[in-house]
Design a protein around this motif. Sequence first.
Motif, mmCIF file in Angstrom:
data_model
loop_
_atom_site.group_PDB
_atom_site.id
_atom_site.type_symbol
_atom_site.label_atom_id
_atom_site.label_comp_id
_atom_site.label_asym_id
_atom_site.label_seq_id
_atom_site.Cartn_x
_atom_site.Cartn_y
_atom_site.Cartn_z
ATOM 1 N N PRO A 1 -5.361 -13.734 6.945
ATOM 2 C CA PRO A 1 -4.588 -12.567 6.555
ATOM 3 C C PRO A 1 -3.496 -12.281 7.579
ATOM 4 O O PRO A 1 -3.618 -12.688 8.747
ATOM 5 C CB PRO A 1 -5.628 -11.438 6.581
ATOM 6 C CG PRO A 1 -6.573 -11.843 7.677
ATOM 7 C CD PRO A 1 -6.637 -13.353 7.571
ATOM 8 N N ALA B 1 -1.989 -10.704 10.474
ATOM 9 C CA ALA B 1 -2.649 -9.957 11.550
ATOM 10 C C ALA B 1 -1.813 -10.015 12.816
ATOM 11 O O ALA B 1 -1.041 -10.954 13.027
ATOM 12 C CB ALA B 1 -4.044 -10.524 11.817
ATOM 13 N N CYS C 1 -1.595 -0.948 9.722
ATOM 14 C CA CYS C 1 -2.664 -1.881 10.100
ATOM 15 C C CYS C 1 -4.043 -1.246 10.007
ATOM 16 O O CYS C 1 -4.192 -0.032 10.148
ATOM 17 C CB CYS C 1 -2.457 -2.342 11.546
ATOM 18 S SG CYS C 1 -0.887 -3.145 11.867
ATOM 19 N N LEU D 1 -9.389 -5.002 12.958
ATOM 20 C CA LEU D 1 -10.436 -5.967 12.625
ATOM 21 C C LEU D 1 -11.400 -6.170 13.784
ATOM 22 O O LEU D 1 -12.605 -6.294 13.587
ATOM 23 C CB LEU D 1 -9.817 -7.323 12.267
ATOM 24 C CG LEU D 1 -8.912 -7.379 11.047
ATOM 25 C CD1 LEU D 1 -8.240 -8.746 10.958
ATOM 26 C CD2 LEU D 1 -9.707 -7.082 9.794
ATOM 27 N N GLU E 1 -5.418 -6.221 10.956
ATOM 28 C CA GLU E 1 -4.803 -6.776 9.750
ATOM 29 C C GLU E 1 -3.639 -5.887 9.341
ATOM 30 O O GLU E 1 -3.745 -4.660 9.324
ATOM 31 C CB GLU E 1 -5.820 -6.842 8.615
ATOM 32 C CG GLU E 1 -5.233 -7.429 7.347
ATOM 33 C CD GLU E 1 -6.242 -7.601 6.230
ATOM 34 O OE1 GLU E 1 -5.835 -8.061 5.154
ATOM 35 O OE2 GLU E 1 -7.433 -7.291 6.435
#
Length: 162
Positions: free
Chosen positions: A50, A52, A121, A124, A138
């Motif tokens: 993803p 990030a 964001c 994570l 992410e």
Amino acid sequence: MNTGIDISVVELFKAAFRGYPTGVAVISVMGPDGPAGLTASSVASVSLAPPALSFSVMDSPSAMVITAADRLVVNLLGAAHAGLAHDFARSGGPRFTGEQGWDGLPTGEPVLRGAQAVLRCVPLHRLPVGASTVVVAEVVGVAIGPAAGRLIYHERRFIAGG
């Protein structure tokens, strides 16, 4: 406390990174007591799938709010934002004033009007490293702002350029 690290290595490490220019961002969140934010020169792209990014923050009241947040905004700064970067880099500087150009997203996070890019964001990973925390987040939304020249951090100064 003896960390086992030769102090000359620490001083040389700091000198090495002082001479390494980096981009500048303000990380912003809506905390339990209102908006919080700080200047970061450690933002880096990590992954496309993803999407990030990562950044690190040192222990401070703002950093504690940011690392506890379940969503945050990375505001990538341009040349016109040198003063703002300085304000958010020091304790007690003016923050989130109308003159600085802050708005709120529908989800509550503060967002800087006129930023070169705004990245929404969701954290994570949070990795404590000494007195710092590395955050990997992410990217769930991106808004590209006006091309406004570059702002870099180099030799302990914010330097604006075309």
